[in-house]
Motif scaffolding. Structure first.
Motif, PDB file in Angstrom:
ATOM      1  N   PHE A 183       2.378   2.219   3.074  1.00  0.00           N
ATOM      2  CA  PHE A 183       2.899   3.040   3.877  1.00  0.00           C
ATOM      3  C   PHE A 183       1.838   4.018   4.226  1.00  0.00           C
ATOM      4  O   PHE A 183       1.164   4.550   3.546  1.00  0.00           O
ATOM      5  N   ASP A 184       1.916   4.374   5.595  1.00  0.00           N
ATOM      6  CA  ASP A 184       0.920   5.650   5.805  1.00  0.00           C
ATOM      7  C   ASP A 184       1.687   6.310   6.784  1.00  0.00           C
ATOM      8  O   ASP A 184       2.612   5.893   7.546  1.00  0.00           O
ATOM      9  N   ASP A 185       1.321   7.709   7.179  1.00  0.00           N
ATOM     10  CA  ASP A 185       1.921   8.438   8.151  1.00  0.00           C
ATOM     11  C   ASP A 185       1.698   7.825   9.518  1.00  0.00           C
ATOM     12  O   ASP A 185       2.577   7.736  10.497  1.00  0.00           O
ATOM     13  N   VAL A 186       0.415   7.602  10.024  1.00  0.00           N
ATOM     14  CA  VAL A 186       0.170   7.028  11.374  1.00  0.00           C
ATOM     15  C   VAL A 186      -0.728   5.958  11.328  1.00  0.00           C
ATOM     16  O   VAL A 186      -1.675   5.824  10.406  1.00  0.00           O
ATOM     17  N   VAL A 187      -0.402   4.726  12.151  1.00  0.00           N
ATOM     18  CA  VAL A 187      -1.338   3.574  11.860  1.00  0.00           C
ATOM     19  C   VAL A 187      -1.634   3.562  13.574  1.00  0.00           C
ATOM     20  O   VAL A 187      -0.818   3.710  14.673  1.00  0.00           O
ATOM     21  N   THR A 188      -3.060   3.211  13.814  1.00  0.00           N
ATOM     22  CA  THR A 188      -3.699   2.900  15.029  1.00  0.00           C
ATOM     23  C   THR A 188      -3.904   1.583  15.280  1.00  0.00           C
ATOM     24  O   THR A 188      -3.205   0.965  15.787  1.00  0.00           O
ATOM     25  N   THR A 189      -5.372   1.122  14.923  1.00  0.00           N
ATOM     26  CA  THR A 189      -5.315  -0.499  15.168  1.00  0.00           C
ATOM     27  C   THR A 189      -4.846  -1.044  13.967  1.00  0.00           C
ATOM     28  O   THR A 189      -5.047  -2.256  13.915  1.00  0.00           O
ATOM     29  N   GLY A 190      -4.503  -0.661  12.780  1.00  0.00           N
ATOM     30  CA  GLY A 190      -3.873  -1.373  11.520  1.00  0.00           C
ATOM     31  C   GLY A 190      -5.407  -1.924  10.906  1.00  0.00           C
ATOM     32  O   GLY A 190      -5.244  -2.559   9.913  1.00  0.00           O
ATOM     33  N   SER A 191      -6.398  -1.466  11.174  1.00  0.00           N
ATOM     34  CA  SER A 191      -7.604  -1.930  10.335  1.00  0.00           C
ATOM     35  C   SER A 191      -7.483  -1.588   9.098  1.00  0.00           C
ATOM     36  O   SER A 191      -7.873  -2.209   8.226  1.00  0.00           O
ATOM     37  N   THR A 192      -7.294  -0.246   8.761  1.00  0.00           N
ATOM     38  CA  THR A 192      -7.289   0.020   7.366  1.00  0.00           C
ATOM     39  C   THR A 192      -5.982  -0.728   6.667  1.00  0.00           C
ATOM     40  O   THR A 192      -6.277  -0.981   5.402  1.00  0.00           O
ATOM     41  N   MET A 193      -4.938  -0.623   7.321  1.00  0.00           N
ATOM     42  CA  MET A 193      -3.932  -1.516   6.522  1.00  0.00           C
ATOM     43  C   MET A 193      -4.320  -2.929   6.490  1.00  0.00           C
ATOM     44  O   MET A 193      -3.726  -3.596   5.396  1.00  0.00           O
ATOM     45  N   ARG A 194      -5.087  -3.702   7.330  1.00  0.00           N
ATOM     46  CA  ARG A 194      -5.525  -4.924   7.201  1.00  0.00           C
ATOM     47  C   ARG A 194      -6.216  -5.079   5.797  1.00  0.00           C
ATOM     48  O   ARG A 194      -6.053  -5.877   5.062  1.00  0.00           O
ATOM     49  N   ALA A 195      -7.489  -3.909   5.638  1.00  0.00           N
ATOM     50  CA  ALA A 195      -8.143  -4.056   4.481  1.00  0.00           C
ATOM     51  C   ALA A 195      -7.397  -3.772   3.147  1.00  0.00           C
ATOM     52  O   ALA A 195      -7.815  -4.522   2.476  1.00  0.00           O
ATOM     53  N   LEU A 196      -6.652  -2.849   3.151  1.00  0.00           N
ATOM     54  CA  LEU A 196      -5.674  -2.713   2.099  1.00  0.00           C
ATOM     55  C   LEU A 196      -4.881  -4.079   1.714  1.00  0.00           C
ATOM     56  O   LEU A 196      -4.970  -4.281   0.554  1.00  0.00           O
ATOM     57  N   THR A 197      -4.249  -4.622   3.079  1.00  0.00           N
ATOM     58  CA  THR A 197      -3.435  -6.021   2.569  1.00  0.00           C
ATOM     59  C   THR A 197      -4.488  -7.153   1.987  1.00  0.00           C
ATOM     60  O   THR A 197      -4.113  -7.526   0.985  1.00  0.00           O
ATOM     61  N   THR A 198      -5.373  -7.076   2.565  1.00  0.00           N
ATOM     62  CA  THR A 198      -6.476  -8.165   1.975  1.00  0.00           C
ATOM     63  C   THR A 198      -7.061  -8.061   0.400  1.00  0.00           C
ATOM     64  O   THR A 198      -6.867  -8.885  -0.348  1.00  0.00           O
ATOM     65  N   THR A 199      -7.101  -6.438   0.334  1.00  0.00           N
ATOM     66  CA  THR A 199      -7.336  -6.419  -1.083  1.00  0.00           C
ATOM     67  C   THR A 199      -6.096  -6.641  -2.171  1.00  0.00           C
ATOM     68  O   THR A 199      -6.497  -7.222  -3.138  1.00  0.00           O
ATOM     69  N   LEU A 200      -4.913  -6.389  -1.704  1.00  0.00           N
ATOM     70  CA  LEU A 200      -3.846  -6.539  -2.377  1.00  0.00           C
ATOM     71  C   LEU A 200      -3.774  -7.824  -2.693  1.00  0.00           C
ATOM     72  O   LEU A 200      -3.313  -8.294  -3.805  1.00  0.00           O
ATOM     73  N   LYS A 201      -3.732  -8.796  -1.583  1.00  0.00           N
ATOM     74  CA  LYS A 201      -3.454  -9.955  -1.699  1.00  0.00           C
ATOM     75  C   LYS A 201      -4.421 -10.655  -2.588  1.00  0.00           C
ATOM     76  O   LYS A 201      -4.173 -11.583  -3.637  1.00  0.00           O
ATOM     77  N   ARG A 202      -5.900 -10.338  -2.473  1.00  0.00           N
ATOM     78  CA  ARG A 202      -6.740 -10.670  -3.489  1.00  0.00           C
ATOM     79  C   ARG A 202      -6.289 -10.191  -4.969  1.00  0.00           C
ATOM     80  O   ARG A 202      -6.764 -11.162  -5.843  1.00  0.00           O
ATOM     81  N   GLY A 203      -5.780  -9.253  -5.191  1.00  0.00           N
ATOM     82  CA  GLY A 203      -5.343  -8.971  -6.527  1.00  0.00           C
ATOM     83  C   GLY A 203      -4.065  -9.234  -7.096  1.00  0.00           C
ATOM     84  O   GLY A 203      -3.475  -8.923  -8.134  1.00  0.00           O
TER      85      GLY A 203
END
Ligand SMILES: [Zn+2]
Length: 220
Positions: A183-203
């Motif tokens: 969850f974030d307050d504002v999403v723009t390109t989603g690039s931060t969310m994608r990076a976080l998702t990749t890290t979580l999946k790897r984890g």
């Protein structure tokens, strides 16, 4: 016990003033009916977020524009923490309406420790902790850390941005297939969310949902 007393007392307290126009609010939410109608609803999830299918479900109720965007600015930059309660109430409504699967955890996007010290709070956490409690979902504050100060990347090109973000987050424990809503307050390109998702999946995370209060299209 406390909540029961609070609820009873609440009846004698006038509703909180509307966060936008200052007139009396409505139904325990600091928003009057007139201003509620002016909230910028996001009718369709933008394609640029949809076309990366790593998110099981995307829930973003609003566009980042008037009259919502000034309130978000005030929360983040002028310490108007009471706006987080309003945003939490709005998020709760959307989640109750749109959520299909209840995630095991909600993970407010972590701020870099330096940014957290500057601001004094993580706005994503401030917004989501009350709806999380009301939905009975745990908020996860420990399994992911932000390693790189990434917020100063507005001037970078998309490829440089991705490079800069690749190792932005670290998972601190095995996630054992747990489903997580980030969850974030504002999403723009989603690039931060994608990076976080990749890290979580790897984890070891299982399904990931993307939740945010508002979407703003990238400039240029
Ligand atoms: Zn109003």
């Amino acid at each position: 016990m406390f909540e029961k007393v609070y609820r009873q007392l609440r009846r004698f307290i006038p509703p909180e003033p509307c966060s936008i126009c200052g007139k009396p609010g409505h139904d325990d939410v600091a928003l009057c009916n007139l201003c509620r109608e002016k909230l910028p609803t996001l009718r369709n999830i933008p394609l640029e977020l949809q076309k990366h299918p790593q998110w099981e479900k995307i829930i973003i109720p609003y566009r980042y524009s008037d009259p919502l965007s000034p309130l978000i600015q005030q929360l983040k930059f002028n310490h108007k923490l009471h706006h987080a309660r309003l945003f939490g109430a709005l998020m709760l409504e959307s989640l109750q309406y749109a959520m299909d699967d209840t995630p095991d955890y909600i993970l407010p996007v972590p701020l870099h420790p330096r940014r957290l010290r500057q601001r004094g709070f993580n706005q994503a956490l401030e917004i989501i902790h009350t709806p999380a409690k009301q939905l009975g979902i745990s908020v996860d504050l420990t399994s992911c850390r932000r390693e790189i100060h990434t917020e100063a990347q507005a001037g970078l090109k998309a490829s440089a941005r991705r490079e800069n973000l690749r190792d932005a987050f670290t998972v601190t424990r095995q996630l054992n297939g747990k489903s997580i809503a980030i969850f974030d307050d504002v999403v723009t390109t989603g690039s931060t969310m994608r990076a976080l998702t990749t890290t979580l999946k790897r984890g070891g995370a299982g399904k990931i949902q993307l939740w945010a209060l508002a979407y703003t299209p990238p400039h240029g």
